[in-house]
Design a protein around this motif. Structure first.
Motif, PDB file in Angstrom:
ATOM      1  N   THR A  44      -0.831   8.267  21.515  1.00  0.00           N
ATOM      2  CA  THR A  44      -0.165   8.105  22.806  1.00  0.00           C
ATOM      3  C   THR A  44      -0.164   6.634  23.224  1.00  0.00           C
ATOM      4  O   THR A  44       0.856   6.114  23.692  1.00  0.00           O
ATOM      5  CB  THR A  44      -0.863   8.956  23.884  1.00  0.00           C
ATOM      6  N   ALA A  45      -1.275   5.960  23.019  1.00  0.00           N
ATOM      7  CA  ALA A  45      -1.359   4.533  23.370  1.00  0.00           C
ATOM      8  C   ALA A  45      -0.378   3.712  22.542  1.00  0.00           C
ATOM      9  O   ALA A  45       0.266   2.799  23.064  1.00  0.00           O
ATOM     10  CB  ALA A  45      -2.785   4.031  23.165  1.00  0.00           C
TER      11      ALA A  45
ATOM     12  N   ASN B  95       4.707   0.403  22.625  1.00  0.00           N
ATOM     13  CA  ASN B  95       6.017  -0.011  22.134  1.00  0.00           C
ATOM     14  C   ASN B  95       7.177   0.544  22.946  1.00  0.00           C
ATOM     15  O   ASN B  95       8.329   0.293  22.610  1.00  0.00           O
ATOM     16  CB  ASN B  95       6.179   0.434  20.672  1.00  0.00           C
ATOM     17  N   ASN B  96       6.885   1.300  23.997  1.00  0.00           N
ATOM     18  CA  ASN B  96       7.950   1.950  24.759  1.00  0.00           C
ATOM     19  C   ASN B  96       7.621   1.917  26.248  1.00  0.00           C
ATOM     20  O   ASN B  96       6.849   2.746  26.733  1.00  0.00           O
ATOM     21  CB  ASN B  96       8.108   3.390  24.267  1.00  0.00           C
ATOM     22  N   PRO B  97       8.174   0.975  26.988  1.00  0.00           N
ATOM     23  CA  PRO B  97       7.862   0.863  28.407  1.00  0.00           C
ATOM     24  C   PRO B  97       8.270   2.096  29.212  1.00  0.00           C
ATOM     25  O   PRO B  97       7.644   2.418  30.218  1.00  0.00           O
ATOM     26  CB  PRO B  97       8.633  -0.369  28.865  1.00  0.00           C
ATOM     27  N   VAL B  98       9.282   2.818  28.763  1.00  0.00           N
ATOM     28  CA  VAL B  98       9.704   4.029  29.472  1.00  0.00           C
ATOM     29  C   VAL B  98       8.613   5.098  29.360  1.00  0.00           C
ATOM     30  O   VAL B  98       8.282   5.773  30.336  1.00  0.00           O
ATOM     31  CB  VAL B  98      11.051   4.548  28.929  1.00  0.00           C
ATOM     32  N   ALA B  99       8.037   5.231  28.170  1.00  0.00           N
ATOM     33  CA  ALA B  99       6.949   6.206  27.984  1.00  0.00           C
ATOM     34  C   ALA B  99       5.745   5.837  28.848  1.00  0.00           C
ATOM     35  O   ALA B  99       5.099   6.713  29.434  1.00  0.00           O
ATOM     36  CB  ALA B  99       6.545   6.284  26.514  1.00  0.00           C
TER      37      ALA B  99
ATOM     38  N   GLU C 269       2.523   6.835  33.818  1.00  0.00           N
ATOM     39  CA  GLU C 269       2.085   6.395  35.144  1.00  0.00           C
ATOM     40  C   GLU C 269       2.508   7.397  36.208  1.00  0.00           C
ATOM     41  O   GLU C 269       1.722   7.750  37.096  1.00  0.00           O
ATOM     42  CB  GLU C 269       2.678   5.024  35.477  1.00  0.00           C
ATOM     43  N   MET C 270       3.743   7.881  36.110  1.00  0.00           N
ATOM     44  CA  MET C 270       4.241   8.835  37.101  1.00  0.00           C
ATOM     45  C   MET C 270       3.506  10.179  36.983  1.00  0.00           C
ATOM     46  O   MET C 270       3.220  10.822  37.987  1.00  0.00           O
ATOM     47  CB  MET C 270       5.748   9.016  36.945  1.00  0.00           C
ATOM     48  N   GLU C 271       3.182  10.577  35.766  1.00  0.00           N
ATOM     49  CA  GLU C 271       2.423  11.815  35.561  1.00  0.00           C
ATOM     50  C   GLU C 271       1.033  11.698  36.198  1.00  0.00           C
ATOM     51  O   GLU C 271       0.558  12.628  36.847  1.00  0.00           O
ATOM     52  CB  GLU C 271       2.291  12.073  34.057  1.00  0.00           C
ATOM     53  N   THR C 272       0.413  10.543  36.032  1.00  0.00           N
ATOM     54  CA  THR C 272      -0.896  10.305  36.645  1.00  0.00           C
ATOM     55  C   THR C 272      -0.794  10.318  38.158  1.00  0.00           C
ATOM     56  O   THR C 272      -1.632  10.904  38.848  1.00  0.00           O
ATOM     57  CB  THR C 272      -1.471   8.963  36.153  1.00  0.00           C
ATOM     58  N   LEU C 273       0.243   9.680  38.681  1.00  0.00           N
ATOM     59  CA  LEU C 273       0.460   9.666  40.123  1.00  0.00           C
ATOM     60  C   LEU C 273       0.670  11.086  40.649  1.00  0.00           C
ATOM     61  O   LEU C 273       0.160  11.444  41.719  1.00  0.00           O
ATOM     62  CB  LEU C 273       1.669   8.786  40.462  1.00  0.00           C
ATOM     63  N   GLU C 274       1.384  11.905  39.895  1.00  0.00           N
ATOM     64  CA  GLU C 274       1.609  13.294  40.300  1.00  0.00           C
ATOM     65  C   GLU C 274       0.285  14.063  40.380  1.00  0.00           C
ATOM     66  O   GLU C 274       0.045  14.813  41.326  1.00  0.00           O
ATOM     67  CB  GLU C 274       2.549  13.980  39.305  1.00  0.00           C
ATOM     68  N   ARG C 275      -0.583  13.858  39.397  1.00  0.00           N
ATOM     69  CA  ARG C 275      -1.891  14.535  39.417  1.00  0.00           C
ATOM     70  C   ARG C 275      -2.734  14.088  40.610  1.00  0.00           C
ATOM     71  O   ARG C 275      -3.435  14.877  41.219  1.00  0.00           O
ATOM     72  CB  ARG C 275      -2.643  14.284  38.115  1.00  0.00           C
ATOM     73  N   ILE C 276      -2.643  12.800  40.941  1.00  0.00           N
ATOM     74  CA  ILE C 276      -3.386  12.298  42.102  1.00  0.00           C
ATOM     75  C   ILE C 276      -2.806  12.894  43.382  1.00  0.00           C
ATOM     76  O   ILE C 276      -3.528  13.325  44.270  1.00  0.00           O
ATOM     77  CB  ILE C 276      -3.339  10.752  42.145  1.00  0.00           C
TER      78      ILE C 276
END
Length: 105
Positions: free
Chosen positions: A56-57, A62-66, A71-78
């Motif tokens: 995953t890292a 190599n993929n800023p969109v990923a 980041e958005m998935e983490t924000l959703e969990r928070i």
């Protein structure tokens, strides 16, 4: 037994009754074997999880969109744990602000 007219084809043991000490020792051996097997399985799972994180890292490196999706998935969990969120400055401000949060001393 041939003297009595009986021919023995095979002999087997059906049920063995062990003395108390032997039962305890046998139970301990079986328990130790099961614990060792569980430990091996646990280590395999940890290794697998670590490989998955590494993959995953590499993808995010190599993929800023990923990376942005993660980041958005983490924000959703928070956000699931928060009753109310006030957004000032847009989504970029939230994401960058979360990364730079400093503990109060």
């Amino acid at each position: 037994m041939a003297g009595y007219g009986i021919e023995t084809v095979s002999v087997g043991v059906k049920d063995i009754i062990l003395p108390g000490d032997m039962k305890i020792i046998l139970a301990q051996v079986v328990e130790a074997e099961k614990a060792a097997q569980a430990n091996v399985i646990r280590r395999r799972e940890e290794t697998s999880a670590t490989r998955s994180l590494l993959n995953t890292a590499r993808v995010m490196e190599n993929n800023p969109v990923a990376l942005r999706l993660k980041e958005m998935e983490t924000l959703e969990r928070i956000a699931e744990r928060i009753n109310k969120i006030s957004v000032v400055g847009g989504l970029d401000q939230i994401l960058h602000g979360l990364i730079n949060i400093q503990p109060k001393i």
